[in-house]
Design an enzyme around this catalytic site. Structure first.
Site, PDB file in Angstrom:
ATOM      1  CG  ASP A  36      22.231  29.908 -47.937  1.00 16.27           C
ATOM      2  OD1 ASP A  36      23.293  30.449 -47.567  1.00 16.27           O
ATOM      3  OD2 ASP A  36      21.147  30.511 -47.939  1.00 16.27           O
ATOM      4  CG  ASP A 285      32.638   4.041  -6.339  1.00 18.18           C
ATOM      5  OD1 ASP A 285      33.826   4.016  -5.968  1.00 18.18           O
ATOM      6  OD2 ASP A 285      32.254   4.641  -7.357  1.00 18.18           O
ATOM      7  N   GLY A 420      35.438   7.313  -7.340  1.00 12.47           N
ATOM      8  CA  GLY A 420      35.539   7.329  -5.890  1.00 12.47           C
ATOM      9  C   GLY A 420      36.695   6.490  -5.380  1.00 12.47           C
ATOM     10  CG  LEU A 421      36.544   2.154  -5.418  1.00 12.35           C
ATOM     11  CD1 LEU A 421      36.345   0.907  -6.250  1.00 12.35           C
ATOM     12  CD2 LEU A 421      36.852   1.790  -3.974  1.00 12.35           C
TER      13      LEU A 421
END
Lengths: 534, 427
Positions: A36, A285, A420-421
């Site tokens: 354990d 953007d 985005g770009l």
């Protein structure tokens, strides 16, 4: 019995370890067999802690059973007190020790030890890690808090004192707990509020004793802090703040709730500019983020908070929402209604994988398991909740809570997506040799997208072998007699940027199937596009 | 408890007294072996009958190795399973049906006992019989225990392989003499050994385990077995009981160990010693070249072994004799005198051997000794590094290919890397 390949939560005694390890001067005596001790590595390796968790395992073996396991336990108790000199000691059993019924609490009581003892009853065959942490923290508070300590009068000789709060819930191995605490403490200071005690993370016994000095409690992590907060409410009448301040809007709600309890003016903290997140999201953007499908899974509090941010602050479409901890299923159900999705309450990661495949998300927000699932499916993923792995304990400051946390969320969630770009460039130059399908997004490094795109397609349930063979031999579809792609349509499909092509293919095929078409013509492709336009 | 106790009450000439300790052990349980065993035996599935802790251990020790659905899982016992054993057995049958339906490619199913299943005395041997009869001939059901109350880390492999020995086919009494390599090795290492043994002229070589449980080799009084791993006490005994004969040798770590191991096999098969040396020479040369680089870094450096995998004694012998490292304490979870007989005679006289563990007392000795390198488990490595002591994670020694001539350099590199990193960092 339950068949499990992987589990979101460990046993409840691991939750107790998360509390003990977070604190100073608290030792945990765990009646447990050898093996354990594996749990130590969660803290030393995953969280990179430079100290062993303050846990003594009694380490009984088969030959001890029925003979002297209780003596072993008492010896371990004496030895660990002598060696570690803790201020207080938690005692409990792991799953195996629970079965041999040595009654650690009773054994300890008989010994008359010189320090306060907090006995833990954590039923291993019913409960799990988060509950174990919550129960342990609650027992610590209940057993150790000084019931005579109350808040100072608000008006003193030196005028009005600052409101005083406790921050409850952060533990060891908690996802971003370290930084969330710093961020929220700063926020409170800026509002003119002082923190009395943060617990369990960083707290010692004296801190627990003086919890009653606070005017109210802030539950940062309901999964681990709410039981203790409810007790403090009953015992001291301290109100609790339960808004989880993840995202700009939730942080503002948090500010209002806190300000109301502290009787101060929230408006300075609600002014524009506390977080960059809003502007980052409104700037052009980010247009491309609109309506991105996001699947969210984690512990309930983080999942619900993430869904709100995704919906209100990123402009995403929540296409799946769920949690693994049934204790908070009600919160997930309520949130799922808001976003009109089916709530997914399960601790079976295979069920989560299936739901993700069916939802066709473009982004997955989840735990380390959803990261693996998303990787397999070729979908971007960001981690929002425990359980997490070593890479989710970053060296840098990166809270998820508060106004800075909102900035971090924007960055972390946008990063796995194609920017985005870049998306525009890929469309413009898709026939350019450097922008071929296999080139992938520049920020992901070489060799990323080609494989991913292919995988996305093969993993979707509506997609099947058709797609692989269609890529190899356009318009021919030997394995599937239902829907064929005409040569024209297939050629047109290839002109669609790779990262949306899988979706276009699926949508078109679904559309064609709905229309009862056998062949997808060029026109079908555009009809489907119009049909699914959003 | 701290007093050194000679084993068997008599001081043997083969090594220093052994310090035997009891207390907290910072080791994995035998379930952990599933992580490499399921990769090795590709037609097998390992179903742990245990608790959430068992499932959590497996995923934590493995890291998250779930890139595909793995061939192991845990049947997690719940409150109602503890109410009565009849119900637990029924539940187990249901889980196995569910599993086999989902994974029809499984040919062998290991039911693996755990601490909780042992404590409630769930009879997995009987369950294996019952389920084996039910799913025959498609699936063979075998059982062993990897519980922490009985096994430490690599003893799980020992228990697993021992469970296979009784179902190995019997070879004909007049069968040709055969060699059995025992202990799971990475495929690449196993293939190297097979090529070397063929070059030596030993035919009829098989492995336990083979890459598929379905291909278990035949065994009988003409079988001679060579242990590739030092932790196979029960497997060795089971093989003895089937009439196979143990070839005593060093373990195949480093040039000396690998040469001795192969020579011992060759001797049993009456291979001309001159031929053996001619075959081994180019391999030895190559390995020595690889070791020379590491010797510069490791010679004179002191090393402390915390108990972990039972590989400690042979590795200590290799590091001390071939790389010039200075042994301080060599701890092992269990010291198998018989199988380690040849190894123990080669350890330097001053070395402190220890068996079992009281982790806090042992860490006190590490701090007092300040070794250049401490070999320990993952739970201890970062805390020791934080105290300024360099460490080597023991688990890497189990997961990496380290046997044989062509891995000798890699094995040494595993010990050299932490020291080199320490030298290059300026932070």
């Amino acid at each position: 019995m339950q068949l499990a390949v992987w589990t979101y939560e460990g046993p409840p005694h691991v939750g107790a370890m998360r509390v003990a390890t977070a604190m100073d001067g608290i030792h945990y005596l765990l009646h447990a067999p050898q093996g354990d001790t594996y749990a130590d590595l969660l803290f030393t390796m995953i969280e990179r802690r430079g100290k062993r968790p303050p846990v003594t395992y009694t380490t009984f073996q088969a030959r001890d059973l029925g003979k002297d396991t209780s003596e072993l336990f008492q010896d371990a108790a004496r030895d660990s007190i002598e060696r570690f000199k803790p201020d207080a000691m938690l005692v409990g059993a792991s799953c195996t020790a629970e079965l041999i019924q040595d009654d650690p609490a009773g054994l300890i009581e008989k010994m008359g030890l010189p320090i306060p003892i907090v006995p833990l009853e954590l039923p291993s065959y019913q409960r799990k890690e988060s509950w174990g942490a919550s129960e342990t923290f609650y027992q610590i508070v209940r057993n150790l808090v000084d019931k005579n300590i109350r808040p100072e009068p608000k008006e003193g000789l030196n005028g009005k004192r600052r409101p005083l709060v406790n921050l409850l819930g952060p533990t060891a191995l908690g996802f971003r707990h370290r930084d969330d605490v710093v961020e929220i403490t700063r926020l409170l200071h800026a509002m003119g509020i002082n923190v009395n005690v943060t617990a369990p993370l960083g707290a010692n016994m004296a801190d627990i004793q003086r919890l009653g000095a606070a005017d109210f409690n802030i539950v940062l992590y309901p999964e681990t802090g709410e039981m203790a907060a409810d007790f403090l409410k009953r015992e001291f009448g301290q109100p609790k703040v339960t808004t989880v301040p993840i995202g700009v809007n939730a942080t503002q709600d948090f500010v209002r709730e806190v300000a109301a309890l502290a009787d101060i003016d929230p408006s300075p903290m609600l002014a524009e500019g506390q977080s960059r997140m809003g502007w980052w999201s409104r700037s052009v953007d980010s247009n491309y983020l609109t309506g991105k499908r996001v699947f969210i899974f984690g512990d309930a509090s983080h999942a619900v908070a993430a869904a709100r941010v995704a919906h209100e602050e990123m402009g995403f479409k929540v296409c799946g929402l769920g949690c693994y901890n049934r204790e908070y299923a009600r919160d997930i159900r309520a949130a799922a209604k808001l976003y009109d999705v089916e709530p997914l309450i399960t601790d079976d990661h295979l069920a989560v994988e299936k739901a993700i495949e069916e939802a066709h998300p473009e982004l997955v927000l989840g735990t380390q398991m959803e990261r693996h699932i998303a990787k397999r499916c070729g979908i971007g993923c960001s981690v929002i909740s425990s359980p997490v792995h070593v890479q989710d304990f970053p060296a840098r400051y990166s809270p998820h809570m508060g106004f800075e946390g909102a900035n971090v969320l924007f960055d972390e969630w946008v990063h796995p997506l194609v920017m985005g770009l870049e998306e525009h460039l890929l469309t413009m130059f898709r026939d350019d040799f450097e922008f071929h399908d296999g080139a992938g997004a520049s920020h992901l490094g070489p060799g990323h997208s080609a494989a991913k795109a292919a995988k996305t397609e093969t993993h979707s349930p509506t997609a099947n072998d058709v797609q692989k063979s269609a890529d190899a031999a356009p318009a021919a579809n030997p394995t599937d007699g239902l829907i064929m792609w005409s040569a024209d349509a297939d050629k047109e499909l290839k002109k669609i940027p790779f990262f949306v092509r899988g979706k276009a293919r699926r949508n078109t095929e679904t559309f064609a199937a709905e229309q009862g078409l056998e062949t997808i013509e060029l026109a079908t492709l555009y009809e489907a596009k119009a049909h699914y336009a959003r | 408890m701290n007093a050194p106790l000679p084993i068997n009450g008599q001081a043997s000439g083969d090594c220093a007294p052994v310090l035997k300790e009891r207390g907290q052990r910072e080791v994995f349980c035998g379930l952990t072996g599933i992580i490499w065993l399921h990769r090795k035996m590709q037609d097998a599935f390992f179903l742990v009958v245990g608790s959430r802790t068992c499932a959590h251990l497996l995923q934590s020790a493995a890291g998250v190795m779930i890139f595909a659905e793995p061939r192991f899982a845990t049947a997690i016992m719940e409150e109602r399973d503890l109410a009565g054993l009849a119900d637990a057995n029924e539940e187990l049958d249901r889980i196995v049906d569910q599993l086999l339906e989902r994974r029809p490619e499984i040919k062998s199913l290991f039911l693996v006992g755990s601490c909780p299943s042992e404590v409630i005395k769930l009879d997995l041997a009987k369950a294996a019989q019952r389920l084996g009869a039910k799913h025959a001939p498609l699936v063979r059901v075998i059982n062993y225990s990897g519980s922490g109350i009985e096994t430490t880390f690599t003893q799980g492999e020992d228990a697993c392989l021992a469970s296979l020995v009784p179902i190995m086919p019997r070879s004909a009494p007049d069968a040709e003499k055969s060699l059995l390599l025992v202990g799971s090795l990475p495929d690449i290492v196993e293939d190297q050994f097979m090529r070397l043994l063929a070059e030596l002229g030993i035919r009829n070589v098989a492995s336990l385990p083979e890459r598929a449980v379905a291909d278990l080799p035949a065994i009988g009084s003409n079988t001679h077995y060579l242990l590739a791993q030092p932790f196979l006490g029960d497997t060795g005994q089971a093989l003895d009981e089937r009439g196979a004969k143990h070839i005593s040798a060093l373990f195949p770590f480093g040039v000396e160990g690998t040469s001795n191991w192969l020579r011992a096999a060759a001797a049993v098969f009456d291979i001309d010693p001159a031929h053996v040396e001619a075959v081994l020479a180019p391999y030895q040369l190559r390995a020595e070249k690889a070791l020379a680089h590491q010797r510069e870094k490791l010679a004179g450096k002191s090393i402390f072994f915390m108990p972990d995998s039972q590989l400690e004694v042979p590795l200590a012998r290799f590091l001390s004799r071939e790389l010039g490292m200075v042994l301080t304490e060599v701890g092992t979870p269990y010291l198998h005198r018989g199988h380690l007989a040849e190894e123990l005679t080669l350890l330097p006289g001053h070395v402190q051997l220890s068996e079992g563990q009281n982790v806090d007392k042992q860490l006190d000795r590490v701090r007092a000794e300040k070794p250049d390198l401490t070999v320990c488990g993952l739970g201890l490595a970062n805390p020791l590094e934080q105290e300024g002591l360099s460490t080597k994670w023991a688990i890497e020694l189990v997961f990496s290919p380290i046997h044989g001539f062509d891995q000798a350099g890699d094995l040494a590199e595993l010990f050299a890397r932490p020291l080199r990193r320490r030298d290059v960092l300026r932070v």
